[in-house]
Design a protein around this motif. Structure first.
Motif, short mmCIF file in Angstrom:
data_model
loop_
_atom_site.label_atom_id
_atom_site.label_comp_id
_atom_site.label_asym_id
_atom_site.label_seq_id
_atom_site.Cartn_x
_atom_site.Cartn_y
_atom_site.Cartn_z
N LEU A 113 70.86 114.98 2.00
CA LEU A 113 69.97 115.41 1.35
C LEU A 113 68.72 114.05 0.99
CD1 LEU A 113 71.00 118.23 -0.81
CD2 LEU A 113 69.75 118.76 0.47
N VAL A 114 68.59 113.27 0.51
CA VAL A 114 68.74 112.04 0.24
C VAL A 114 67.52 111.57 0.83
CG1 VAL A 114 68.37 109.68 -0.72
CG2 VAL A 114 70.35 111.52 -2.02
N SER A 137 72.57 113.18 -6.38
CA SER A 137 71.33 113.35 -5.12
C SER A 137 69.94 114.45 -5.37
CB SER A 137 72.08 114.26 -3.70
OG SER A 137 72.56 115.38 -3.76
N GLU A 188 61.36 111.96 -5.00
CA GLU A 188 60.78 112.02 -3.34
C GLU A 188 59.73 112.77 -3.59
OE1 GLU A 188 64.46 109.82 -0.93
OE2 GLU A 188 64.24 112.13 -1.01
N GLY A 243 64.70 114.32 3.10
CA GLY A 243 63.60 114.00 1.80
C GLY A 243 62.79 112.84 1.92
N ILE A 251 61.05 122.78 0.22
CA ILE A 251 62.71 121.73 0.26
C ILE A 251 62.78 122.10 -1.15
CG2 ILE A 251 63.39 119.33 -0.03
CD1 ILE A 251 61.81 118.21 1.74
N SER A 268 65.54 111.48 9.25
CA SER A 268 65.98 112.78 8.65
C SER A 268 66.50 113.88 9.82
CB SER A 268 64.36 113.36 8.45
OG SER A 268 64.31 114.22 7.37
N VAL A 297 66.50 113.94 -4.35
CA VAL A 297 65.56 114.48 -4.30
C VAL A 297 64.14 114.63 -4.38
CG1 VAL A 297 65.02 116.80 -2.76
CG2 VAL A 297 66.89 114.99 -2.80
N SER A 298 64.29 114.95 -6.26
CA SER A 298 63.43 115.49 -6.79
C SER A 298 61.92 114.70 -7.58
CB SER A 298 63.77 116.31 -8.45
OG SER A 298 64.71 117.44 -7.78
N GLN A 316 56.96 119.47 1.10
CA GLN A 316 57.93 119.08 0.58
C GLN A 316 58.19 120.54 -1.42
OE1 GLN A 316 56.62 114.98 -1.25
NE2 GLN A 316 58.25 114.81 0.63
#
Length: 311
Positions: free
Chosen positions: A270-271, A9, A16, A274, A62, A246, A13-14, A59
């Motif tokens: 988290l996903v 995840s 994203e 993000g 995050i 979100s 997210v990274s 971002q």
């Protein structure tokens, strides 16, 4: 060692964040360049610059926040958690306000109002936008700065993957700290979300009335205003769906408190959380003709450069 699902995840997210940072950076740079060249800027472009800049900061926070939670020694987390939590909430609320003003502007420009008050707003909205943006920053500050005085009584994970309570002094209990956090989050989100829903409803109602009027004309006639309505409605609805998803994910993250039994819930949340600033930046590029043209021009440039290198 973190659980595999959490590693997956965080990796998503990274990705994203990279996509979102690139997309929002592109929006900010294109509009800023146009502003410098023309020495003039439209209200929509001004909002887009504020919105994309705030989302770039969002971002970054995050990723830093995730790193501070899962890859930093737990004894160092209290001040980091509060600082980045406040920054995250500030830019999150600010970007929500900026998105709302963008769609309010679209609504006011598209719909033909007959009421005197609404007509006055329609005529003066361009001059009001800078003040609305500054006011949004002020409101976002009021709903985020109190987070600096709230000590999180949450379970935090150390770099070894062991989750335990923060050992710093003066930890408040879960109920009070998380209740304050949720109240601040709701306070900053409530009014802009209501405005977004109202804006969407007004546009849908306007489109419905306009379509019924157009039924009197020849079927082959396509009124461009209908396309404008549809584009605005699709953009607003996509924004609402993304943000509400979100919003729910952020609530789940707050309630999960990073305990191992909640690892799946944390990973999915988290996903989803993000995805909102990343996907919405892509939608903004698609629905904005100027941004879409600039993107095509850049793609064509790199395509030509690649062909020259390979030939």
């Amino acid at each position: 060692m973190l659980p595999p699902i959490l590693i997956v995840s965080i990796t998503i997210v990274s990705i994203e964040v990279i996509v979102g940072f690139t997309g929002n950076g592109f929006i900010a740079i294109v509009n800023s360049i146009n502003w410098i060249k023309s020495k003039n800027i439209s209200s929509a472009d001004m909002i887009l610059i504020f919105l994309s800049t705030s989302r770039c900061i969002l971002q970054v926070t995050i990723m830093i926040h995730i790193h501070s939670l899962y890859f930093t020694d737990v004894t160092k987390l209290s001040s980091v958690y509060k600082a980045f939590g406040a920054v995250w909430m500030f830019v999150n609320h600010a970007s929500l306000w900026f998105s709302t003003w963008l769609y309010v502007l679209y609504c006011v420009k598209i719909i033909n109002f007959t009421q005197r008050l609404l007509l006055q707003i329609k005529l003066r909205i361009s001059g009001m936008i800078p003040w609305l943006l500054l006011g949004s920053l002020g409101i976002s500050s009021m709903t985020s700065l109190p987070l600096l005085w709230i000590t999180p009584g949450t379970y935090l994970c150390s770099s070894t993957g062991n989750c335990r309570e923060n050992s710093t002094d003066h930890i408040t209990n879960w109920d009070s700290s998380h209740l304050y956090l949720l109240l601040l989050y709701f306070a900053g989100c409530f009014f802009p979300l209501v405005l977004s829903v109202v804006t969407s409803a007004l546009l849908i109602n306007s489109l419905w009335k306009h379509t019924k009027k157009m039924q009197c004309y020849i079927d082959s006639f396509r009124d461009p205003l209908i396309d404008v309505h549809l584009t605005a409605i699709k953009s607003i609805i996509s924004f609402l769906v993304l943000y509400l998803s979100s919003f729910a994910a952020q609530i789940l993250l707050t309630l999960s408190t990073s305990q191992s039994k909640d690892v799946w819930k944390v990973a999915v949340s988290l996903v989803v959380a993000g995805a909102y600033p990343s996907v919405h930046s892509i939608i903004l590029i698609i629905v904005n003709s100027k941004l879409k043209l600039a993107f095509r021009t850049i793609c064509q440039y790199f395509k030509c450069r690649l062909e020259n290198v390979t030939s």
